[in-house]
Write an enzyme that holds these catalytic residues in place. Structure first.
Site, mmCIF file in Angstrom:
data_model
loop_
_atom_site.group_PDB
_atom_site.id
_atom_site.type_symbol
_atom_site.label_atom_id
_atom_site.label_comp_id
_atom_site.label_asym_id
_atom_site.label_seq_id
_atom_site.Cartn_x
_atom_site.Cartn_y
_atom_site.Cartn_z
ATOM 1 N N ARG A 1 0.811 -1.218 0.000
ATOM 2 C CA ARG A 1 0.000 0.000 0.000
ATOM 3 C C ARG A 1 0.842 1.263 0.000
ATOM 4 O O ARG A 1 0.622 2.179 -0.786
ATOM 5 C CB ARG A 1 -0.864 0.051 1.259
ATOM 6 C CG ARG A 1 -2.035 -0.831 1.185
ATOM 7 C CD ARG A 1 -2.531 -1.149 2.583
ATOM 8 N NE ARG A 1 -3.496 -2.214 2.499
ATOM 9 C CZ ARG A 1 -4.754 -2.051 2.151
ATOM 10 N NH1 ARG A 1 -5.211 -0.832 1.889
ATOM 11 N NH2 ARG A 1 -5.553 -3.068 2.059
ATOM 12 N N THR A 2 1.807 1.301 0.919
ATOM 13 C CA THR A 2 2.634 2.492 1.036
ATOM 14 C C THR A 2 3.461 2.695 -0.236
ATOM 15 O O THR A 2 3.573 3.805 -0.757
ATOM 16 C CB THR A 2 3.554 2.377 2.269
ATOM 17 O OG1 THR A 2 2.742 2.104 3.402
ATOM 18 C CG2 THR A 2 4.320 3.657 2.505
ATOM 19 N N LYS B 1 22.739 -9.777 0.243
ATOM 20 C CA LYS B 1 24.165 -10.100 0.106
ATOM 21 C C LYS B 1 24.975 -9.445 1.229
ATOM 22 O O LYS B 1 26.197 -9.446 1.212
ATOM 23 C CB LYS B 1 24.694 -9.624 -1.248
ATOM 24 C CG LYS B 1 23.980 -10.231 -2.428
ATOM 25 C CD LYS B 1 24.686 -9.862 -3.737
ATOM 26 C CE LYS B 1 23.836 -10.216 -4.937
ATOM 27 N NZ LYS B 1 23.041 -9.045 -5.402
ATOM 28 N N ARG C 1 11.575 2.090 3.145
ATOM 29 C CA ARG C 1 10.974 1.382 4.275
ATOM 30 C C ARG C 1 11.917 0.282 4.712
ATOM 31 O O ARG C 1 12.542 -0.373 3.875
ATOM 32 C CB ARG C 1 9.641 0.764 3.875
ATOM 33 C CG ARG C 1 8.892 0.211 5.079
ATOM 34 C CD ARG C 1 7.593 -0.380 4.639
ATOM 35 N NE ARG C 1 6.737 -0.760 5.735
ATOM 36 C CZ ARG C 1 5.707 -0.022 6.156
ATOM 37 N NH1 ARG C 1 5.467 1.146 5.611
ATOM 38 N NH2 ARG C 1 4.933 -0.474 7.112
ATOM 39 N N HIS D 1 6.650 6.820 10.902
ATOM 40 C CA HIS D 1 6.036 6.662 9.583
ATOM 41 C C HIS D 1 5.385 8.012 9.261
ATOM 42 O O HIS D 1 4.166 8.131 9.250
ATOM 43 C CB HIS D 1 5.003 5.529 9.645
ATOM 44 C CG HIS D 1 4.479 5.101 8.298
ATOM 45 N ND1 HIS D 1 4.971 5.592 7.116
ATOM 46 C CD2 HIS D 1 3.516 4.224 7.970
ATOM 47 C CE1 HIS D 1 4.322 5.023 6.117
ATOM 48 N NE2 HIS D 1 3.437 4.198 6.609
#
Ligand SMILES: [Zn+2]
Lengths: 138, 304
Positions: B51-52, B80, B101, B129
């Site tokens: 969604r974000t 990695k 994020r 957020h």
């Protein structure tokens, strides 16, 4: 006890009893190439019991580390057997790489090369928070 | 403004500007459709949040820009063992702005310290957020035409819900705000929010377990879901997840112009029948999320 035994060096005085070893470790004094004396549970006029550390050499002390562990200590700089300077310290605004963040969800827990930074966010209540995750340290 | 890591990075004045631009976008979208021609947004999602990510990407596309990025750590170089800073420095060579994020708290701040392009924190674990909070503020402004003089009910998981904590922090800067904190005992608001935000700013608040107790006082009802990953045992989760289910019956005493919000996705905490109620603003809230992100991208890229 007195400080006669030191000619040129540093005496860290008025350490709250039991904080002596913490300071010894935080300042990494075992690495110094000189004699270091820790006196624990000494009688004091100002306080009940205190610790004292005598270092037989002049060197740059990490004042932030000291201020963080015990802001009430006195630092005496000794030259030719005399105290030439007395320093009182304050709680540091920021401490770097002295303690680790205990929050397992903090980025500093996975990326080990990051500095461990804590910021004094509330001077009155003596609250330090991790710069990254803002978790309270104390 | 160089980066947006925490909603507190923005002054009330800056938030007002963002809301004004977002409002202008809503009313004249055409005007903005080429503002970011030739610019690239990188969406670096070290953990998935569709969604974000879609909201950021839709925002950039609507501004005429392009989007690059990855949507999970598996497809990035983190698998990695690359550090966040190295990834950010690399991506900074390709993109003009980064929305990131990450599952770890503080990751966005680490990224911003080494980045040559602006970083937007699109969520760092359970920590910050800020674009969700900006979305909430734009929603309140658009639905209620003000950010002051409001009684706001917050309902559900008030203990772990970062959305709620940020919203309280952000709203406590406006005049005459009152909070009604509705939660089961186990999910009450943490002491530090009460001490360091509410009491410190002398904000009136009441705590209750009963969603209907103050229903008729509310201008806004902000529902949240109880998140499974916050619980150590399944039993507690099952017991608490359906503690509140908002339906038309419970809304009987509510004001005619109540605004019902939810950061979505919802589970059971809002009954489907409420969706048709004109007071349900949570799908409009999603759309506001895109507009405020458009305004933010413009501001951070210094496009006028
Ligand atoms: Zn931390």
């Amino acid at each position: 006890m007195n400080i006669d035994s030191i000619k040129n060096g540093i005496v860290i005085d008025h350490i709250k009893a039991k904080n002596g070893m913490k300071i010894y470790e935080a300042l990494n004094l075992k690495e110094l190439q000189c004699s270091v004396a820790i006196i624990t549970n000494a009688k004091s006029q100002k306080m009940e019991r205190k610790d004292i550390i005598k270092i037989d050499k002049e060197f740059d002390i990490n004042l932030d580390a000291l201020g963080f562990i015990d802001p009430d200590i006195t630092i005496n700089i000794v030259k030719d057997g005399k105290i030439i300077e007395k320093k009182h310290i304050e709680k540091p605004e920021k401490i770097i790489n002295i303690v680790k963040c205990k929050n397992p969800r903090c980025i500093t827990c996975v990326e080990k090369e990051l500095d461990q930074i804590f910021i004094l966010t509330d001077k009155e209540k003596n609250i330090y928070r991790c710069k990254y995750c803002e978790m309270r340290m104390n | 403004m160089k980066h947006l890591i925490d909603i507190k990075d923005l002054s009330v004045e800056e938030i007002k500007d963002l809301i004004e631009v977002a409002n202008d976008i809503i009313h004249s979208r055409e005007k903005y459709s080429h503002k970011c021609d030739g610019k690239k947004l990188a969406t670096l999602f070290f953990e998935p949040s569709t969604r974000t990510r879609l909201s950021f990407e839709a925002a950039m596309l609507e501004l005429g820009g392009n989007v690059i990025g990855f949507s999970s750590a598996n497809s990035s170089s983190t698998s990695k063992g690359e550090s966040v800073s190295d990834t950010i420095r690399t991506v900074g060579c390709y993109a003009d702005i980064i929305a990131m994020r990450h599952p770890k708290e503080g990751a966005a701040l680490v990224a911003s310290e080494k980045s040559i392009v602006p970083i937007i924190n699109a969520g760092d674990g359970g920590h910050n957020h800020p674009t969700q909070t900006l979305t909430d503020l734009l929603t309140i402004q658009c639905e209620k035409s003000r950010l002051s003089d409001l009684t706001i009910g917050l309902c559900g998981d008030l203990k772990f819900g970062r959305t709620v904590h940020s919203l309280i922090t952000a709203m406590s800067r406006y005049k005459n705000i009152k909070f009604i904190l509705i939660s089961p005992t186990e999910l009450k608001i943490p002491e530090y929010i009460k001490e360091e935000v509410l009491k410190k700013n002398k904000i009136e608040f009441k705590e209750t377990k009963d969603i209907e107790e103050y229903m008729n006082d509310l201008d806004i009802l902000y529902m949240t879901r109880v998140q499974k990953e916050r619980f150590f045992n399944e039993e507690d989760y099952v017991r608490l997840k359906d503690y509140y289910i908002l339906n038309e019956e419970k809304l009987k005493k509510a004001k005619k112009n109540l605004c019902i919000m939810h950061p979505l996705p919802r589970v059971n905490e809002i009954s489907k029948e409420v969706d048709e109620d004109p007071r349900a603003a949570y799908f409009r809230q999603v759309e506001y999320g895109k507009y405020i992100r458009m305004a933010l991208i413009l501001k951070m890229l210094e496009v006028h």
